[in-house]
Design a protein around this motif. Structure first.
Motif, PDB file in Angstrom:
ATOM      1  N   UNK A  57      -3.592  -7.214   2.429  1.00 44.01           N
ATOM      2  CA  UNK A  57      -2.445  -6.634   3.141  1.00 44.01           C
ATOM      3  C   UNK A  57      -1.169  -7.421   2.861  1.00 44.01           C
ATOM      4  N   UNK A  58      -1.283  -8.736   2.743  1.00 48.51           N
ATOM      5  CA  UNK A  58      -0.116  -9.557   2.435  1.00 48.51           C
ATOM      6  C   UNK A  58       0.413  -9.214   1.044  1.00 48.51           C
ATOM      7  N   UNK A  59      -0.494  -8.967   0.115  1.00 48.31           N
ATOM      8  CA  UNK A  59      -0.079  -8.548  -1.217  1.00 48.31           C
ATOM      9  C   UNK A  59       0.626  -7.205  -1.199  1.00 48.31           C
ATOM     10  N   UNK A  60       0.102  -6.257  -0.425  1.00 48.04           N
ATOM     11  CA  UNK A  60       0.750  -4.951  -0.302  1.00 48.04           C
ATOM     12  C   UNK A  60       2.130  -5.083   0.330  1.00 48.04           C
ATOM     13  N   UNK A  61       2.242  -5.953   1.322  1.00 47.92           N
ATOM     14  CA  UNK A  61       3.533  -6.185   1.964  1.00 47.92           C
ATOM     15  C   UNK A  61       4.546  -6.715   0.954  1.00 47.92           C
ATOM     16  N   UNK A  81      -6.691 -11.555  -4.942  1.00 45.16           N
ATOM     17  CA  UNK A  81      -6.497 -10.207  -4.410  1.00 45.16           C
ATOM     18  C   UNK A  81      -5.040  -9.979  -3.999  1.00 45.16           C
ATOM     19  N   UNK A  82      -4.429 -10.982  -3.387  1.00 43.59           N
ATOM     20  CA  UNK A  82      -3.029 -10.879  -2.975  1.00 43.59           C
ATOM     21  C   UNK A  82      -2.143 -10.557  -4.183  1.00 43.59           C
ATOM     22  N   UNK A  83      -2.286 -11.337  -5.261  1.00 39.72           N
ATOM     23  CA  UNK A  83      -1.457 -11.110  -6.448  1.00 39.72           C
ATOM     24  C   UNK A  83      -1.758  -9.760  -7.097  1.00 39.72           C
ATOM     25  N   UNK A  84      -3.034  -9.362  -7.100  1.00 37.19           N
ATOM     26  CA  UNK A  84      -3.428  -8.113  -7.745  1.00 37.19           C
ATOM     27  C   UNK A  84      -2.774  -6.915  -7.065  1.00 37.19           C
ATOM     28  N   UNK A  85      -2.824  -6.880  -5.735  1.00 36.60           N
ATOM     29  CA  UNK A  85      -2.285  -5.707  -5.045  1.00 36.60           C
ATOM     30  C   UNK A  85      -0.764  -5.734  -4.935  1.00 36.60           C
ATOM     31  N   UNK A  86      -0.180  -6.915  -4.931  1.00 35.08           N
ATOM     32  CA  UNK A  86       1.282  -6.981  -5.023  1.00 35.08           C
ATOM     33  C   UNK A  86       1.736  -6.432  -6.372  1.00 35.08           C
TER      34      UNK A  86
END
Length: 412
Positions: free
Chosen positions: A357-361, A221-226
């Motif tokens: 949220x970390x990915x968005x950041x 999820x982190x990589x996807x949203x980043x």
């Protein structure tokens, strides 16, 4: 009519309505801040930094918020999020001279806390309203909540651009704060008490997930949203306004249309994914959809380097990216809710959305910096790499998560 519905369905409708109202103001505020401060002469990196605390506090909030929801109940954390968003909006209803970078970053920090409290509470609540043996129903309810939320976020983008054009920044923010305060009063009166409150109060050290499957899904999820935000959050709207000369209402409308379409596809994901088998998806599903998605930003970057009309590349590319990204996101949203422990569900969901949220950041900061240094094409290449990483991580979910979905929901 509402009185004839079951208590669980009434709570689902209340949670969804609460989440809708919050999302509408969140999307509008995002577009208002991006366009207003770009108009004031801020560089793309400076605009990205305005959202830095929004994303940082989102990471912290999902961890602590999941623990808090398990201790005091999800209805309370949901309403706390609403109240904080009213406060964040109110901070921006000040004379223009007060709107310094630190002040706006502080308002965005409060808004980030509010958004993730509200989202974590809404997503976790659905788990408790659907019997454990009805996974198809759970998939449909999660997809409907998430998809409709994203459609409303798209409308919020359009609303933000339209309001900025029509009545200006300050009046727009004041109107949204007033409307959301009314929603808060309604929610306080009707929300079910103690929803999601764990039977035994979890210790603070339990905020970190001990489940390998949830950790893997969270990394994907982190990589996807980043990968989405590295080009969508700052680079795309600034490129449309600066390089293509689009008006603010047109930028807001275009991005709104994309997010609305993305939300519609996300709501329809149970049909798209499950129409052949008739069953809810398993841990085998995310890899193939992520691999397909990785091709899109890479192809867009190649077309831009070959001098294909940027407007055509962005319109067509965004449409394809949106469909595939929506299905990827819907898969993840269902799998985390399904796999989370039933008692203290918000702990697992909060940890997962911490990674989100970390990915968005990461994506937001890269969006401003990479665009300023190397342009939109570089943002797209990085997006392709990040989606490929999400696909790679997803390969480890095969079998492990599939078994977990049908297993009893006990905390690992």
């Amino acid at each position: 009519m509402l009185a004839r519905l079951s208590p669980d369905v009434r709570q689902y409708l209340l949670i969804t309505g609460n989440y809708w109202a919050f999302t509408l103001t969140d999307g509008a505020l995002r577009m208002l801040v991006v366009l207003h401060f770009h108009e004031l002469g801020y560089s793309p990196l400076q605009v990205a930094l305005l959202f830095l605390f929004y994303e940082i506090f989102g990471v912290v909030t999902n961890l602590v918020g999941g623990w808090l929801g398990a201790r005091i109940g999800l209805n309370r954390t949901m309403n706390i999020g609403l109240a904080m968003q009213v406060g964040a909006l109110s901070m921006l209803v000040v004379p223009a001279v007060w709107l310094t970078v630190p002040w706006v970053m502080a308002a965005q920090a409060l808004s980030g806390i509010a958004k993730d409290l509200n989202k974590m509470s809404a997503k976790s609540s659905i788990k408790l309203l659907v019997p454990a043996d009805q996974q198809g129903t759970l998939f449909r309810w999660v997809a409907a909540l998430t998809g409709s939320k994203n459609a409303l976020k798209g409308i919020g983008f359009f609303l933000g651009g339209a309001l900025l054009t029509a009545i200006g920044f300050k009046a727009s923010v004041a109107a949204m704060a007033t409307a959301l305060a009314l929603v808060l009063v309604f929610s306080l009166a009707l929300s079910k008490r103690d929803l999601g409150k764990a039977k035994s109060k979890p210790k603070f050290r339990e905020i970190l997930s001990k489940s390998r499957a949830i950790n893997l899904l969270s990394a994907a999820r982190l990589f996807l949203f980043a990968a989405r935000d590295v080009w969508f959050v700052v680079a795309l709207p600034v490129f449309l306004a600066q390089s293509l000369g689009w008006d603010f209402w047109k930028v807001g409308g275009f991005m709104a249309a994309w997010v609305i379409g993305y939300g519609i596809v996300q709501s329809a994901a149970p049909f798209v994914i499950g129409r052949r088998s008739g069953h809810a998806p398993s841990g085998r599903s995310p890899f193939g959809w992520a691999a397909a998605l990785a091709i899109v930003p890479a192809a867009m970057a190649l077309l831009l380097t070959r001098q294909v009309a940027p407007q055509d590349v962005l319109i067509v590319g965004l449409a394809v990216f949106g469909v595939l990204f929506a299905i990827n996101s819907a898969l993840h949203s269902y799998l985390i809710v399904s796999y989370a422990a039933e008692d203290g569900v918000s702990l697992d969901v909060g940890f997962y959305y911490m990674a989100n949220a970390l990915g968005r950041l990461l994506g937001t900061v890269l969006s401003g910096w990479v665009f300023q240094v190397a342009g939109l094409g570089a943002c797209l290449w990085i997006s392709a790499i990040l989606v490929a990483l999400a696909a790679a991580v997803s390969t480890a979910l095969r079998g492990r998560l599939e078994a977990g979905v049908s297993s009893p929901h006990t905390r690992p």
